[in-house]
Design an enzyme around this catalytic site. Structure first.
Site, PDB file in Angstrom:
ATOM      1  N   GLY A  24      30.644  42.355   9.681  1.00  0.00           N
ATOM      2  CA  GLY A  24      32.054  42.321  10.070  1.00  0.00           C
ATOM      3  C   GLY A  24      32.382  41.172  11.003  1.00  0.00           C
ATOM      4  CB  CYS A  25      30.681  39.836  13.999  1.00  0.00           C
ATOM      5  SG  CYS A  25      30.750  41.343  15.002  1.00  0.00           S
TER       6      CYS A  25
END
Length: 253
Positions: free
Chosen positions: A86-87
């Site tokens: 996600g990052c």
């Protein structure tokens, strides 16, 4: 008794964030035992933005003024961990939108507790083009309210809260708490451009169009069955008159 009071204090003074996008590594999660510095609050629009001095991926120190001069809006996004799914998507989305955001008057900087070395690897591996700040002691996290209690896989833990702050001339002008990665860069760009609706909402009409197309296919099948059923009826009707004419001709002969 002390342990109960600590947990109660944590639950009442910090947000409980459900982070379910599986972005977490064991190194970025701390249990309730370590509550040092667990006393800040989440910043709101209009609050004075806390200043800081953190190292960038290049090893240089940067403050609020260094990142965003007067008249510019700093897009400060806090994220949990370098190189997690996600990052990575979030940083790549900001990289892709960097020119548009800068055109709208914004300057992008991401903050995590990762080291400068980790930031360098993260930037080079995924070809990122945004400033990454290292906050290993999580001082900036706590000052902005980007550190707190959240629920991960059904358990309450302490960790980085994915959130974004727009800072202009030393004040917080917009807060995005509990950020969802997909479409977030578009939301930030829309906020900088003064648009009312984020670009992520454009995906909803496509789903509606897809559902409308389904009944058409279903309606076409019954029509084909009716046509197939009507053809045998015409052939039978045509054969009966032909047989009667032959019988009548034989009797006359």
């Amino acid at each position: 008794m002390k342990g109960f009071e600590i947990r109660r204090f944590a639950a009442e003074s910090r947000p409980v964030i459900h982070e379910l996008d599986r972005d977490f590594a064991g190194a970025e999660v701390e249990l309730h035992v370590d509550l040092r510095g667990y006393h800040g609050r989440v910043l709101k629009e209009g609050d004075k933005a806390p200043d800081f001095s953190l190292e960038t991926q290049d090893g240089k120190r940067a403050s609020l003024r260094d990142l965003a001069p007067a008249g510019k809006t700093l897009v400060l996004f806090f994220y949990p961990k370098d190189s997690t799914p996600g990052c990575t998507r979030e940083a790549q989305a900001f990289t892709a939108s960097r020119k548009a955001i800068e055109k709208a008057g914004g300057v992008i900087a991401g903050i995590s507790r990762d080291s400068v070395k980790s930031h360098n690897s993260f930037r080079d591996k995924f070809k990122l083009d945004v400033t990454l700040l290292s906050d290993p002691e999580r001082k900036a996290h706590e000052a902005y309210g980007a550190w707190g209690e959240k629920t991960m896989y059904g358990k309450k833990v302490l960790g980085a809260i994915r959130s974004t702050f727009l800072v202009k001339d030393g004040k917080v002008v917009r807060v995005f708490p509990n950020v969802k990665v997909d479409g977030h860069a578009d939301q930030v760009l829309a906020a900088l451009s003064g648009e009312s609706a984020p670009a992520a909402k454009k995906a909803t009409p496509k789903k509606a169009a897809a559902t409308k197309a389904a009944p058409k296919k279903a309606a076409a099948k019954p029509a084909a069955k009716k046509a197939a059923a009507a053809k045998p009826a015409k052939k039978v009707a045509a054969k009966k008159p032909a047989t009667t004419k032959k019988k009548a001709g034989g009797k006359r002969a």
